[in-house]
Design a protein around this motif. Structure first.
Motif, PDB file in Angstrom:
ATOM      1  N   LEU A  80      34.368 -49.868   9.993  1.00  0.00           N
ATOM      2  CA  LEU A  80      33.421 -50.929   9.676  1.00  0.00           C
ATOM      3  C   LEU A  80      32.647 -50.535   8.421  1.00  0.00           C
ATOM      4  CD1 LEU A  80      31.972 -51.796  13.202  1.00  0.00           C
ATOM      5  CD2 LEU A  80      33.330 -53.301  11.776  1.00  0.00           C
ATOM      6  N   ALA A  81      32.759 -51.320   7.374  1.00  0.00           N
ATOM      7  CA  ALA A  81      32.034 -51.035   6.134  1.00  0.00           C
ATOM      8  C   ALA A  81      30.747 -51.861   6.122  1.00  0.00           C
ATOM      9  CB  ALA A  81      32.895 -51.382   4.922  1.00  0.00           C
ATOM     10  N   PRO A  82      29.613 -51.220   5.862  1.00  0.00           N
ATOM     11  CA  PRO A  82      28.346 -51.981   5.887  1.00  0.00           C
ATOM     12  C   PRO A  82      28.232 -52.985   4.757  1.00  0.00           C
ATOM     13  CG  PRO A  82      27.984 -49.717   5.159  1.00  0.00           C
ATOM     14  CD  PRO A  82      29.407 -49.782   5.618  1.00  0.00           C
ATOM     15  N   SER A  83      28.882 -52.717   3.610  1.00  0.00           N
ATOM     16  CA  SER A  83      28.780 -53.615   2.456  1.00  0.00           C
ATOM     17  C   SER A  83      30.129 -53.720   1.759  1.00  0.00           C
ATOM     18  CB  SER A  83      27.746 -53.086   1.457  1.00  0.00           C
ATOM     19  OG  SER A  83      26.497 -52.916   2.065  1.00  0.00           O
ATOM     20  N   LEU A  84      30.315 -54.837   1.056  1.00  0.00           N
ATOM     21  CA  LEU A  84      31.540 -55.029   0.285  1.00  0.00           C
ATOM     22  C   LEU A  84      31.472 -54.232  -1.022  1.00  0.00           C
ATOM     23  CD1 LEU A  84      32.014 -58.884   0.710  1.00  0.00           C
ATOM     24  CD2 LEU A  84      33.227 -57.063   1.906  1.00  0.00           C
ATOM     25  N   PRO A  85      32.617 -53.884  -1.609  1.00  0.00           N
ATOM     26  CA  PRO A  85      32.589 -53.160  -2.887  1.00  0.00           C
ATOM     27  C   PRO A  85      32.025 -53.989  -4.034  1.00  0.00           C
ATOM     28  CG  PRO A  85      34.705 -52.875  -1.800  1.00  0.00           C
ATOM     29  CD  PRO A  85      33.970 -53.948  -1.040  1.00  0.00           C
ATOM     30  N   ILE A  86      31.969 -55.311  -3.881  1.00  0.00           N
ATOM     31  CA  ILE A  86      31.368 -56.175  -4.900  1.00  0.00           C
ATOM     32  C   ILE A  86      30.303 -57.031  -4.223  1.00  0.00           C
ATOM     33  CG2 ILE A  86      31.768 -58.121  -6.463  1.00  0.00           C
ATOM     34  CD1 ILE A  86      34.514 -57.068  -7.029  1.00  0.00           C
ATOM     35  N   ASP A  87      29.100 -57.048  -4.806  1.00  0.00           N
ATOM     36  CA  ASP A  87      28.036 -57.897  -4.274  1.00  0.00           C
ATOM     37  C   ASP A  87      27.093 -58.286  -5.404  1.00  0.00           C
ATOM     38  OD1 ASP A  87      26.521 -55.665  -4.780  1.00  0.00           O
ATOM     39  OD2 ASP A  87      26.398 -55.022  -2.696  1.00  0.00           O
ATOM     40  N   GLY A  88      25.938 -58.824  -5.072  1.00  0.00           N
ATOM     41  CA  GLY A  88      25.014 -59.299  -6.097  1.00  0.00           C
ATOM     42  C   GLY A  88      24.035 -58.252  -6.584  1.00  0.00           C
ATOM     43  N   VAL A  89      24.189 -57.010  -6.160  1.00  0.00           N
ATOM     44  CA  VAL A  89      23.275 -55.936  -6.557  1.00  0.00           C
ATOM     45  C   VAL A  89      23.858 -55.204  -7.756  1.00  0.00           C
ATOM     46  CG1 VAL A  89      22.127 -53.813  -5.801  1.00  0.00           C
ATOM     47  CG2 VAL A  89      22.496 -55.691  -4.168  1.00  0.00           C
ATOM     48  N   TRP A  90      23.024 -55.000  -8.792  1.00  0.00           N
ATOM     49  CA  TRP A  90      23.466 -54.288  -9.989  1.00  0.00           C
ATOM     50  C   TRP A  90      24.044 -52.924  -9.627  1.00  0.00           C
ATOM     51  CZ3 TRP A  90      24.541 -55.036 -14.920  1.00  0.00           C
ATOM     52  CH2 TRP A  90      24.623 -53.921 -15.760  1.00  0.00           C
ATOM     53  N   PRO A  91      25.178 -52.499 -10.160  1.00  0.00           N
ATOM     54  CA  PRO A  91      25.999 -53.099 -11.228  1.00  0.00           C
ATOM     55  C   PRO A  91      27.088 -54.030 -10.698  1.00  0.00           C
ATOM     56  CG  PRO A  91      26.756 -50.886 -10.784  1.00  0.00           C
ATOM     57  CD  PRO A  91      25.622 -51.130  -9.830  1.00  0.00           C
ATOM     58  N   PHE A  92      26.901 -54.635  -9.549  1.00  0.00           N
ATOM     59  CA  PHE A  92      27.781 -55.645  -8.948  1.00  0.00           C
ATOM     60  C   PHE A  92      29.097 -55.070  -8.395  1.00  0.00           C
ATOM     61  CE2 PHE A  92      25.522 -57.940 -12.471  1.00  0.00           C
ATOM     62  CZ  PHE A  92      24.519 -58.431 -11.663  1.00  0.00           C
ATOM     63  N   ALA A  93      29.791 -54.250  -9.134  1.00  0.00           N
ATOM     64  CA  ALA A  93      31.016 -53.597  -8.630  1.00  0.00           C
ATOM     65  C   ALA A  93      30.670 -52.161  -8.238  1.00  0.00           C
ATOM     66  CB  ALA A  93      32.100 -53.606  -9.695  1.00  0.00           C
ATOM     67  N   LEU A 147      32.436 -49.226  -6.974  1.00  0.00           N
ATOM     68  CA  LEU A 147      33.746 -48.637  -6.694  1.00  0.00           C
ATOM     69  C   LEU A 147      33.653 -47.362  -5.873  1.00  0.00           C
ATOM     70  CD1 LEU A 147      35.513 -49.197 -10.132  1.00  0.00           C
ATOM     71  CD2 LEU A 147      35.515 -50.649  -8.100  1.00  0.00           C
ATOM     72  N   GLU A 148      32.447 -46.827  -5.727  1.00  0.00           N
ATOM     73  CA  GLU A 148      32.303 -45.604  -4.926  1.00  0.00           C
ATOM     74  C   GLU A 148      32.205 -45.910  -3.433  1.00  0.00           C
ATOM     75  OE1 GLU A 148      29.963 -47.081  -6.466  1.00  0.00           O
ATOM     76  OE2 GLU A 148      28.113 -47.041  -5.295  1.00  0.00           O
ATOM     77  N   ARG A 149      32.053 -47.195  -3.086  1.00  0.00           N
ATOM     78  CA  ARG A 149      31.836 -47.539  -1.678  1.00  0.00           C
ATOM     79  C   ARG A 149      33.114 -47.436  -0.844  1.00  0.00           C
ATOM     80  NH1 ARG A 149      27.956 -52.918  -1.938  1.00  0.00           N
ATOM     81  NH2 ARG A 149      26.049 -51.829  -2.592  1.00  0.00           N
ATOM     82  N   LYS A 150      32.916 -47.158   0.423  1.00  0.00           N
ATOM     83  CA  LYS A 150      34.030 -47.196   1.365  1.00  0.00           C
ATOM     84  C   LYS A 150      34.358 -48.658   1.662  1.00  0.00           C
ATOM     85  CE  LYS A 150      32.715 -42.765   3.382  1.00  0.00           C
ATOM     86  NZ  LYS A 150      33.702 -42.030   2.600  1.00  0.00           N
ATOM     87  N   PHE A 151      35.519 -48.912   2.231  1.00  0.00           N
ATOM     88  CA  PHE A 151      35.976 -50.288   2.365  1.00  0.00           C
ATOM     89  C   PHE A 151      36.824 -50.429   3.630  1.00  0.00           C
ATOM     90  CE2 PHE A 151      40.471 -49.741   1.228  1.00  0.00           C
ATOM     91  CZ  PHE A 151      40.436 -48.439   0.776  1.00  0.00           C
ATOM     92  N   MET A 152      37.099 -51.685   3.979  1.00  0.00           N
ATOM     93  CA  MET A 152      37.981 -51.979   5.120  1.00  0.00           C
ATOM     94  C   MET A 152      39.340 -52.451   4.592  1.00  0.00           C
ATOM     95  SD  MET A 152      35.381 -53.872   7.763  1.00  0.00           S
ATOM     96  CE  MET A 152      36.626 -53.967   9.057  1.00  0.00           C
ATOM     97  N   HIS A 153      40.378 -52.256   5.406  1.00  0.00           N
ATOM     98  CA  HIS A 153      41.740 -52.601   4.999  1.00  0.00           C
ATOM     99  C   HIS A 153      42.480 -53.184   6.194  1.00  0.00           C
ATOM    100  CE1 HIS A 153      45.993 -51.727   3.983  1.00  0.00           C
ATOM    101  NE2 HIS A 153      45.592 -51.981   2.755  1.00  0.00           N
ATOM    102  N   LEU A 154      43.283 -54.213   5.952  1.00  0.00           N
ATOM    103  CA  LEU A 154      43.960 -54.891   7.063  1.00  0.00           C
ATOM    104  C   LEU A 154      44.924 -53.958   7.791  1.00  0.00           C
ATOM    105  CD1 LEU A 154      44.697 -58.393   5.490  1.00  0.00           C
ATOM    106  CD2 LEU A 154      43.222 -57.912   7.450  1.00  0.00           C
ATOM    107  N   GLY A 155      45.633 -53.103   7.053  1.00  0.00           N
ATOM    108  CA  GLY A 155      46.559 -52.172   7.705  1.00  0.00           C
ATOM    109  C   GLY A 155      45.833 -51.219   8.622  1.00  0.00           C
ATOM    110  N   PHE A 156      44.721 -50.672   8.172  1.00  0.00           N
ATOM    111  CA  PHE A 156      43.939 -49.773   9.023  1.00  0.00           C
ATOM    112  C   PHE A 156      43.292 -50.545  10.168  1.00  0.00           C
ATOM    113  CE2 PHE A 156      40.034 -47.492  10.136  1.00  0.00           C
ATOM    114  CZ  PHE A 156      40.588 -46.260  10.486  1.00  0.00           C
ATOM    115  N   HIS A 157      42.926 -51.791   9.903  1.00  0.00           N
ATOM    116  CA  HIS A 157      42.354 -52.634  10.953  1.00  0.00           C
ATOM    117  C   HIS A 157      43.357 -52.815  12.100  1.00  0.00           C
ATOM    118  CE1 HIS A 157      40.822 -56.326  12.841  1.00  0.00           C
ATOM    119  NE2 HIS A 157      39.656 -55.966  12.375  1.00  0.00           N
ATOM    120  N   ILE A 158      44.633 -53.030  11.742  1.00  0.00           N
ATOM    121  CA  ILE A 158      45.673 -53.180  12.763  1.00  0.00           C
ATOM    122  C   ILE A 158      45.808 -51.896  13.579  1.00  0.00           C
ATOM    123  CG2 ILE A 158      48.159 -53.482  13.096  1.00  0.00           C
ATOM    124  CD1 ILE A 158      48.074 -55.229  10.523  1.00  0.00           C
TER     125      ILE A 158
END
Length: 534
Positions: free
Chosen positions: A457-470, A472-483
């Motif tokens: 479960l990732a608390p935030s998306l890699p892209i959002d409205g907070v500067w600098p918007f992208a 890339l250091e954030r962790k993320f979710m993936h459909l394959g791992f979700h399965i």
């Protein structure tokens, strides 16, 4: 069988044709299994009440029917009774010989909750505090259809305040803390600059208090609650803020079921996951998968193409280049987890750790880039899929007639101009073919991602409205791992199984769409550069 038949190769044709047909049947069968189980997940099943010979009453939806092991001719049914907080489990096996009465109550309600999965029962009454708003099933269902929407709007406002506004304040405060830490590392502990930052922290804390007061006031408005009665007479008093959707499947017509199906499918695509990923939607996983493949494509294409051009166009052909080609081909057969280990060691520990020391020293020992994230996962997959792009591009370069290069050079073009304006456009379809294969493999890989940045479960998306918007250091979710997580790590396997099929189908559709986009681009390039022999 005559010798002429053997010499003609007819048996070999039949064997190869049969192997192809068998392979196609297996693929089609697998896809049909996924589609049937995945698409049927959202269709509303009727709710039945079962009276059993031992005096018990069970109400739920029939999910399976099978022969009782060791009792030929006798069957049992698997019933989703829900109410996990009341009974301890969602599913129950019932022998059909134990059923004395089977009915379909029209007012039986299926309640989708934020926690504890589905609740199945009948509405006793709807209350606002102690004041009764509705009594019984029909009246309660009619009232709840509007009240649930109002409660959802209120909950959405609270969620927005807590996650966005309060989250932005926390982020601002953390950035000021890091600035103060940076000043402290430089020996500055007092002065006007420190005073200004401390004043900013005071202002943020005042804003935080106002927001929390607003959240508390909104929560105080959530006074409506519903009392449900389960099949065995147990009552469940539930705040309406915990209800996502209330439906009476037995009273739905065909178009009502279509509307329910569309609503559930929409929530599955655009909502966040709940209940350890076994409920809710998969939007963060879709976003992470697509973004991962895009970043991987941007990285692997130029690196793979440049490597192939050097090997084919510039390097002196000989033993060394042959060894390099053999090494590149063998890289395609290396287990993906090995690339993951390399990604952890090189990208995360070495590159990420160096970046943290140079640019984020005030945040240490908490890592910024020195931990798993979508950037390092994408670079690991780019390395994993690079042999595919190199081999496809080299094959494309080898298929371009030598006369085209010689004609360009004869007209006075330099080697670079010939490569850039003649060879590269002609080989573009082959580059796209390599990219398509790379995207298909990258979208389905899970093992290297598990150690380079993917999370449950990732608390935030890699892209959002907070500067600098992208980010890339954030962790993320993936459909394959979700399965993998839902199918093999879930504490409630029976409830999670339909989600596995649905998520698998979604992953296949996304891979298909990405490939269709790349194939369309490749076909246009082929038409444009018809001189290519690819």
């Amino acid at each position: 069988m005559s010798n002429n038949t053997l010499k003609g190769g007819d048996p070999f044709i039949w064997i190869t044709g049969s192997a192809l047909a068998f392979s196609l049947l297996m693929v089609v069968g697998l896809i049909l299994l996924i589609v049937i189980n995945g698409m049927g997940f959202f269709w509303p099943k009727k709710i039945e009440r079962f009276s059993l010979s031992d005096g018990r009453a069970v109400m739920g939806q029939v999910w399976e029917r099978e022969n009782i092991p060791g009792h030929e001719g006798e069957f049992r049914i698997k019933v989703k009774q829900g109410n996990r907080d009341l009974y301890g489990s969602d599913f129950l096996w019932i022998n059909e010989s134990d059923i004395t009465k089977r009915e379909t109550p029209e007012n039986a309600a299926l309640v989708e909750r934020l926690e504890w999965g589905d609740l199945i029962g009948e509405i006793k009454e709807v209350l606002d505090g102690d004041r009764k708003l509705a009594l019984g099933g029909p009246e309660g269902l009619k009232l709840l259809s509007g009240e649930v929407d109002k409660a959802a709007t209120l909950s959405s406002r609270i969620y927005s305040l807590e996650r966005k506004d309060v989250g932005a304040l926390n982020l601002s405060q953390e950035r000021i803390r890091l600035k103060l830490r940076g000043l402290e590392l430089n020996g500055v502990k007092e002065g006007p600059e420190v005073g200004d930052l401390m004043a900013e922290i005071d202002a943020i804390q005042q804003s935080y208090s106002k927001l929390m007061d607003e959240v508390a006031a909104l929560r105080a408005k959530q006074t409506t609650h519903v009392i449900f009665v389960a099949a065995d007479g147990q009552e469940k008093d539930m705040p309406i803020s915990q209800i996502v959707r209330v439906t009476a499947p037995n009273s739905l017509g065909f178009f009502g079921k279509i509307g329910y199906y569309v609503s559930k499918f929409r929530d599955f695509i655009f909502d966040n996951p709940r209940e350890s990923n076994t409920e809710g939607g998969v939007f963060p996983a879709i976003f992470g998968t697509v973004m991962l493949v895009m970043i991987m494509s941007v990285m692997v294409t130029p690196l793979g193409v440049l490597a192939a051009f050097y090997l084919r166009e510039y390097a002196r052909q000989g033993t060394f280049v042959s060894i390099v080609r053999i090494a590149v081909n063998n890289l395609a057969g290396v287990p993906s987890i090995v690339f993951g280990v390399f990604g952890v060691g090189f990208f995360i520990y070495f590159l990420g750790g160096s970046i943290d020391k140079m640019f984020f020293s005030e945040a240490l020992p908490t890592p910024t880039f020195g931990t798993g994230g979508i950037l390092w996962a994408s670079m690991t997959l780019a390395l994993l899929t690079m042999p595919v792009v190199i081999v496809a591009t080299e094959e494309g370069l080898a298929s371009i007639p030598k006369g085209i290069r010689e004609a360009s050079l004869a007209l006075g073009a330099t080697k670079f101009e010939t490569t850039w304006r003649v060879v590269l456009p002609a080989v573009a379809p082959s580059i796209m073919t390599g990219l398509i294969l790379a995207m298909a493999r990258a979208a389905g890989e899970v093992a290297p991602l598990m150690i380079t940045g993917v999370v449950k479960l990732a608390p935030s998306l890699p892209i959002d409205g907070v500067w600098p918007f992208a980010h890339l250091e954030r962790k993320f979710m993936h459909l394959g791992f979700h399965i993998y997580d839902v199918g093999f790590q879930s504490p409630n396997v029976d409830a999670a199984r339909p989600m596995v099929y649905t998520t698998t189908l979604l992953l296949l559709v996304i891979v298909l769409l990405l490939n269709l986009g790349a194939i369309t681009a490749r076909n246009r390039l082929r038409k444009k550069f018809s001189t290519s022999a690819v």
